[in-house]
Design an enzyme around this catalytic site. Sequence first.
Site, PDB file in Angstrom:
ATOM      1  N   LYS A  44     -60.865  23.153  15.342  1.00 11.65           N
ATOM      2  CA  LYS A  44     -60.486  23.940  16.364  1.00 11.65           C
ATOM      3  C   LYS A  44     -61.112  24.132  17.497  1.00 11.65           C
ATOM      4  CE  LYS A  44     -59.743  27.156  13.174  1.00 11.65           C
ATOM      5  NZ  LYS A  44     -58.365  27.443  13.161  1.00 11.65           N
ATOM      6  N   ARG A  45     -60.799  24.996  18.521  1.00 19.01           N
ATOM      7  CA  ARG A  45     -61.656  25.139  19.508  1.00 19.01           C
ATOM      8  C   ARG A  45     -62.697  26.215  19.212  1.00 19.01           C
ATOM      9  NH1 ARG A  45     -60.289  23.889  24.914  1.00 19.01           N
ATOM     10  NH2 ARG A  45     -62.343  24.776  25.445  1.00 19.01           N
ATOM     11  N   HIS A  70     -49.454  34.834  24.068  1.00 18.61           N
ATOM     12  CA  HIS A  70     -50.259  33.964  23.188  1.00 18.61           C
ATOM     13  C   HIS A  70     -51.548  34.713  22.851  1.00 18.61           C
ATOM     14  CE1 HIS A  70     -47.977  30.153  22.889  1.00 18.61           C
ATOM     15  NE2 HIS A  70     -47.662  30.454  24.211  1.00 18.61           N
ATOM     16  N   LYS A 121     -50.531  22.540  10.157  1.00 15.33           N
ATOM     17  CA  LYS A 121     -50.770  20.995  10.022  1.00 15.33           C
ATOM     18  C   LYS A 121     -51.523  20.565   8.621  1.00 15.33           C
ATOM     19  CE  LYS A 121     -51.405  20.814  14.926  1.00 15.33           C
ATOM     20  NZ  LYS A 121     -52.706  21.001  15.902  1.00 15.33           N
ATOM     21  N   THR A 169     -51.960  27.163  14.456  1.00 18.34           N
ATOM     22  CA  THR A 169     -51.097  26.019  14.174  1.00 18.34           C
ATOM     23  C   THR A 169     -51.788  24.640  13.394  1.00 18.34           C
ATOM     24  OG1 THR A 169     -51.439  24.903  16.386  1.00 18.34           O
ATOM     25  CG2 THR A 169     -49.410  26.264  16.003  1.00 18.34           C
TER      26      THR A 169
END
Length: 832
Positions: free
Chosen positions: A567-568, A376, A679, A675
Amino acid sequence: MPQKHFKTSNPNPAITALPDLGMEEKHLIADFKHYYSHRLGRDEHCNSPHYAYEALALAISDRLIERWKKTFNAYKQTDCKKAYYLSMEFLMGRALSNAMLNLGIDTIVERAMYDLGLDLEELIDSEPDAGLGNGGLGRLAACFIDSCATLHLPVTGYGLRYEYGMFSQLIINGEQVEKADHWLHNGNVWEIERPEYTQRIQFGGYCDSHIDENGNKRISWVNTHDVLAVPFDTPIPGYHNGTVNTLRLWKASATEEFDLEEFNAGDYAEAVAAKNIAENITMVLYPNDANENGKELRLRQQYFLASASLQDVLASWIGRHGRNFSEFAAKNCFQLNDTHPSIAVAELMRLLVDIHGLSWHQAWAITIRVMAYTNHTLLPEALERWPVPLFKQLLPRLMEIIFEINAHFMAEVSAHWPGDKERLTRMSIIEEGHEQQVRMAYLAIVGSFSVNGVAALHSKLLQQGLFRDFYELWPHKFNNKTNGVTPRRWLADCNPELAELITDTIGDGWLTDLSLLKKLEPYAEDRQFRKRWYEVQQSAKQRMIDFKKMEMDVELDVDALFDVQVKRIHEYKRQLLNVLHVIHLYDRIKRGDIDNWTKRCVLIGGKAAPGYYMAKKIIKLINNVSQVINDDPDVGNKLKLVFLPNYRVSAMEKICPGADLSEQISTAGKEASGTGNMKLMMNGAITIGTLDGANIEIREEVGDENFFLFGLTEEQVEKMTHHYDPVTIINQDEDLQRVIGLLECGHFNQFEPGIFDDILVSIKSPHDPWMTIADFRSYIDAQTRVEAAYKDQEHWTRMSILNCANSGKFSTDRTITEYNNEIWKLTPVKVD
Ligand SMILES: *Cc1c(COP(=O)(O)O)cnc(C)c1O
């Protein structure tokens, strides 16, 4: 024990002939009332939505469980091949409305709740998120198991039942404050404890060898401190198809004799403390995203997951086939979600050799046919390594097995590249140094038949960079599986108005074949359709404004461009670049450069790992800049900057329908896939992004004219690393000079001198790996193109429709179909 009273064999019609758990409104209302009044003991005086939520969830759970049993039996009867998704994280979010949608009772439940005078939305919002993950990797696992169930694939998710999930984020004085997330506080109606499948996990102790009756050397791992793994199962419904799969999460529990030992020695307090050590294993999710952290408890968690899950699968195999493992590899496959569960490679060897008596050779032949590994990240700091001394002490038998795997592997490398000592050193699972380390990614590669990245660029970079030696040795193992998201949760469920417009226009086939969204393309030219699309999007923006209003006192304008980055918080994701742009817009307003202005609301949300100093500084900066801008009367509604606190799955469900612009601005080569980008695209947002991760494929699908591209390519970033000179770039760009000047003069921290110095030092450093300054000009220019495009509302809406219409590739149904065709090779099992 009165065991004879438990009838275990032979179907018992007296038990199975239950009421039909009807799917009509009257059945749901009856069950709802039953649970509300009898199980939960509530009456008309109770007005907490929580109990109504629980009663509804229980009624729906009953319906899932019926289908769950049928699915289980269908898998049993066909004796099909199965896959297991091993993941330290499952970021599930809420279950209720997703279960309603997948069971096909969403409109019936809506009506039932309406007739009971209840606000369904309020019930749905009172469910806590199951936040058992950090970000993309954990959410991917959740989307995957949704798609597996929808595609009728016999796949079980295995994970950990953390008592505390991802922390809740509070913003106090502009800074992140973490609050523990006790998500099980009010119980969890969706799970079922299965104590009968408890497994025993060993830690510590030492290895003993002896010769068995056949003259073979055998190892036993003895004098261990054992912990029990108790499974809790959650049903995972497919979409409108009768399949309900299982997510099995393990909870750590102390053994009884462990207690007794201590208790007999007379120290009650010691006994209780020992119990705590055991049960601590599943107490808390480590809140690090893309960050290794090397803590012993983390290794315990990893082994606990791997061992419990493998023992569970082996027990079920032996229950059916006895100790004949000849078909095991043909019937089972384990997908490792990153290196976190990769100790499964060594654990399967231990179980097959030490416990079930297979030879090393037989066991290895099985292992490398059943394990598959997904990488990842390319960030070196995220690659897990464990110190050998720690490993030896905690898992002595596993350490021996890893050394033996490595010895065999080193022999293979030597045979392939005779005399190439450097390559041996590079490829060894054991990294030498003043302290030896176990390289978990290498263990995963050596022990697997498949190694995949999560977007085309990422997979290519793995082969050319990080895993190049392994690719040269085993090119056939390497493949790409571009990530996706489930269109049920991320379009149908979170954006029902848009879903309805789509279904009205092209039918409802898109829910299970997202490529059908392509049929929307011609409607981009239909003025009437564009008008409806625009209205749906504006009403989603209004809903987001209302949702925000409850949390903070900033006025957002529904006609402004909603510019979203959620996002983070991480340096590589470059929230800083976004802030530099906002400061540039502010500077333009202040100096009166406002001709033809496009109103913009910049929304940024995300959590920082609690120990990530820079990420926390970035949050503080966003909040400080926000305060200055939002309070400035010269700025008004031309520009707003809002930090959205406590970003999580349920927040994203409210955010993505209302986004116009999707910020995907990572340094090229650093974001494996992303991702969030998918979305947002699916919901009609247009991407401004670099050529990184899945952005590349998004742009390929939607076309360059419907995507705002900027920034260096991965190759250019690589090339520039040795002569990067941000200070010169700043000096040559007046806009950038002014932005840096505002930061340096403390304009955003008038009463907090120096607090952003570290940020300034890092972006001005020639060693800044994220090259924020290098991409500034190109980013600003792309944002100028965004403004022009947004001004032409018809044009923007056309682009929005085309983004949605071309998002079909990014369904996890497509991703999972590829995993299945190329890796798992399972046969779908239809459940009637
Ligand atoms: C989708 C999602 C992510 C991943 O977002 P990226 O932009 O791909 O990093 C992280 N957290 C939550 C809650 C999500 O829903």
